[in-house]
Design a protein around this motif. Sequence first.
Motif, mmCIF file in Angstrom:
data_model
loop_
_atom_site.group_PDB
_atom_site.id
_atom_site.type_symbol
_atom_site.label_atom_id
_atom_site.label_comp_id
_atom_site.label_asym_id
_atom_site.label_seq_id
_atom_site.Cartn_x
_atom_site.Cartn_y
_atom_site.Cartn_z
ATOM 1 N N ILE A 1 8.224 -8.081 -0.522
ATOM 2 C CA ILE A 1 9.572 -7.607 -0.501
ATOM 3 C C ILE A 1 9.613 -6.237 0.013
ATOM 4 C CG2 ILE A 1 9.592 -6.866 -2.801
ATOM 5 C CD1 ILE A 1 12.332 -7.898 -2.979
ATOM 6 N N ARG A 2 10.897 -5.793 0.909
ATOM 7 C CA ARG A 2 11.114 -4.769 1.285
ATOM 8 C C ARG A 2 12.499 -4.270 0.846
ATOM 9 N NH1 ARG A 2 11.240 -2.380 7.410
ATOM 10 N NH2 ARG A 2 11.990 -0.330 6.914
ATOM 11 N N VAL A 3 12.350 -3.170 0.333
ATOM 12 C CA VAL A 3 13.908 -2.450 -0.265
ATOM 13 C C VAL A 3 13.742 -1.139 0.141
ATOM 14 C CG1 VAL A 3 15.087 -1.924 -2.173
ATOM 15 C CG2 VAL A 3 13.914 -3.999 -2.195
ATOM 16 N N ASP A 4 14.797 -0.738 1.090
ATOM 17 C CA ASP A 4 14.983 0.339 1.833
ATOM 18 C C ASP A 4 13.668 0.727 2.564
ATOM 19 O OD1 ASP A 4 17.385 0.538 0.755
ATOM 20 O OD2 ASP A 4 16.774 1.461 -1.149
ATOM 21 N N ASP A 5 13.031 1.956 1.998
ATOM 22 C CA ASP A 5 11.942 2.400 2.953
ATOM 23 C C ASP A 5 10.470 1.772 2.683
ATOM 24 O OD1 ASP A 5 13.572 3.921 4.818
ATOM 25 O OD2 ASP A 5 13.176 5.753 3.463
ATOM 26 N N HIS A 6 10.586 1.079 1.491
ATOM 27 C CA HIS A 6 9.420 0.686 0.702
ATOM 28 C C HIS A 6 9.068 -0.883 0.871
ATOM 29 C CE1 HIS A 6 9.845 4.693 -1.010
ATOM 30 N NE2 HIS A 6 8.654 4.634 -0.900
ATOM 31 N N LYS A 7 7.943 -1.140 1.003
ATOM 32 C CA LYS A 7 7.301 -2.648 1.204
ATOM 33 C C LYS A 7 6.442 -2.853 0.076
ATOM 34 C CE LYS A 7 5.345 -5.826 4.637
ATOM 35 N NZ LYS A 7 5.038 -6.008 6.075
ATOM 36 N N LEU A 8 6.639 -3.875 -0.684
ATOM 37 C CA LEU A 8 5.482 -4.211 -1.847
ATOM 38 C C LEU A 8 4.993 -5.398 -1.550
ATOM 39 C CD1 LEU A 8 4.548 -3.548 -4.719
ATOM 40 C CD2 LEU A 8 6.254 -5.212 -5.347
ATOM 41 N N ILE A 9 3.809 -5.398 -1.193
ATOM 42 C CA ILE A 9 3.022 -6.726 -1.250
ATOM 43 C C ILE A 9 2.012 -7.211 -2.379
ATOM 44 C CG2 ILE A 9 1.496 -8.083 0.532
ATOM 45 C CD1 ILE A 9 2.017 -5.876 2.702
ATOM 46 N N VAL A 10 2.076 -8.137 -2.648
ATOM 47 C CA VAL A 10 1.258 -8.750 -3.882
ATOM 48 C C VAL A 10 0.364 -9.889 -3.402
ATOM 49 C CG1 VAL A 10 2.872 -8.030 -5.637
ATOM 50 C CG2 VAL A 10 2.728 -10.375 -4.937
ATOM 51 N N LEU B 1 1.644 -1.196 -1.662
ATOM 52 C CA LEU B 1 2.820 -0.261 -1.672
ATOM 53 C C LEU B 1 2.773 0.332 -0.303
ATOM 54 C CD1 LEU B 1 5.955 0.384 -2.552
ATOM 55 C CD2 LEU B 1 4.925 2.104 -3.873
ATOM 56 N N TYR B 2 3.707 0.312 0.570
ATOM 57 C CA TYR B 2 3.813 1.175 1.677
ATOM 58 C C TYR B 2 5.293 1.650 1.934
ATOM 59 C CZ TYR B 2 -0.350 -1.362 2.721
ATOM 60 O OH TYR B 2 -1.632 -1.887 2.762
ATOM 61 N N ASN B 3 5.402 2.964 2.622
ATOM 62 C CA ASN B 3 6.555 3.647 3.065
ATOM 63 C C ASN B 3 6.621 2.975 4.516
ATOM 64 O OD1 ASN B 3 8.642 5.122 4.059
ATOM 65 N ND2 ASN B 3 8.442 6.682 2.206
ATOM 66 N N VAL B 4 7.400 2.093 4.791
ATOM 67 C CA VAL B 4 7.142 1.704 6.066
ATOM 68 C C VAL B 4 8.063 2.696 7.124
ATOM 69 C CG1 VAL B 4 6.647 -0.833 5.530
ATOM 70 C CG2 VAL B 4 9.092 0.039 5.724
ATOM 71 N N ASN B 5 8.864 3.469 6.563
ATOM 72 C CA ASN B 5 9.581 4.299 7.557
ATOM 73 C C ASN B 5 8.663 5.487 7.842
ATOM 74 O OD1 ASN B 5 11.776 5.577 8.661
ATOM 75 N ND2 ASN B 5 12.255 7.058 7.170
ATOM 76 N N MET B 6 7.944 6.021 6.889
ATOM 77 C CA MET B 6 6.896 7.028 7.277
ATOM 78 C C MET B 6 5.503 6.551 7.784
ATOM 79 S SD MET B 6 7.834 9.646 3.990
ATOM 80 C CE MET B 6 6.632 11.038 4.696
ATOM 81 N N ASP B 7 5.289 5.270 7.334
ATOM 82 C CA ASP B 7 4.028 4.852 7.710
ATOM 83 C C ASP B 7 4.192 3.387 8.417
ATOM 84 O OD1 ASP B 7 1.299 3.942 8.116
ATOM 85 O OD2 ASP B 7 1.174 3.686 5.670
ATOM 86 N N PRO B 8 4.778 3.280 9.570
ATOM 87 C CA PRO B 8 5.072 1.949 10.004
ATOM 88 C C PRO B 8 4.017 0.923 10.462
ATOM 89 C CG PRO B 8 5.527 3.590 11.774
ATOM 90 C CD PRO B 8 5.264 4.149 10.393
ATOM 91 N N LEU B 9 2.578 1.491 10.467
ATOM 92 C CA LEU B 9 1.560 0.771 10.643
ATOM 93 C C LEU B 9 0.908 0.264 9.240
ATOM 94 C CD1 LEU B 9 -0.063 2.313 13.610
ATOM 95 C CD2 LEU B 9 1.611 0.517 13.729
ATOM 96 N N GLU B 10 1.369 0.723 8.190
ATOM 97 C CA GLU B 10 1.150 0.518 7.032
ATOM 98 C C GLU B 10 -0.531 0.611 6.889
ATOM 99 O OE1 GLU B 10 2.138 -3.673 6.003
ATOM 100 O OE2 GLU B 10 4.101 -3.315 6.509
ATOM 101 N N LEU B 11 -0.674 1.946 6.993
ATOM 102 C CA LEU B 11 -1.971 2.542 6.805
ATOM 103 C C LEU B 11 -2.466 3.319 5.577
ATOM 104 C CD1 LEU B 11 -2.466 3.839 10.371
ATOM 105 C CD2 LEU B 11 -3.231 1.976 9.678
ATOM 106 N N GLU B 12 -1.354 3.811 4.980
ATOM 107 C CA GLU B 12 -1.719 4.499 3.834
ATOM 108 C C GLU B 12 -0.916 3.545 2.540
ATOM 109 O OE1 GLU B 12 -0.582 8.665 1.581
ATOM 110 O OE2 GLU B 12 -0.022 8.281 3.602
ATOM 111 N N ASP B 13 -1.868 2.958 1.740
ATOM 112 C CA ASP B 13 -1.453 2.279 0.465
ATOM 113 C C ASP B 13 -1.072 3.200 -0.455
ATOM 114 O OD1 ASP B 13 -1.275 0.437 -1.390
ATOM 115 O OD2 ASP B 13 -3.132 -0.346 -1.575
ATOM 116 N N LEU B 14 0.187 3.296 -1.065
ATOM 117 C CA LEU B 14 0.560 4.081 -2.365
ATOM 118 C C LEU B 14 0.503 3.809 -3.428
ATOM 119 C CD1 LEU B 14 3.804 5.246 -0.191
ATOM 120 C CD2 LEU B 14 1.726 6.373 -0.089
ATOM 121 N N ALA B 15 0.114 2.334 -3.452
ATOM 122 C CA ALA B 15 0.206 1.808 -4.926
ATOM 123 C C ALA B 15 -0.839 2.558 -5.782
ATOM 124 C CB ALA B 15 -0.382 0.179 -4.902
#
Length: 78
Positions: A7-16, A25-39
Amino acid sequence: KDLQRMIRVDDHKLIVYPEAKVVRLYNVNMDPLELEDLAGNPENAALIRKLFKRLQQLQEEMADPLVLDEKFPKLAAG
């Protein structure tokens, strides 16, 4: 075969990944390639729980039969 839900809500995308019991968890605004997992950052725990609940609501709306509570009891309880 590991099915995922996201699910994506605003700048964040959660994948389970239910079978692997992994959350990303990714901040797709700041990390569009989803390289830094924030979870793994404890500061994001509340955001992860919020997005997880929203994902469950979306699953219900779409009649998705996959039950995430069993795979992620701590998130479901939060």
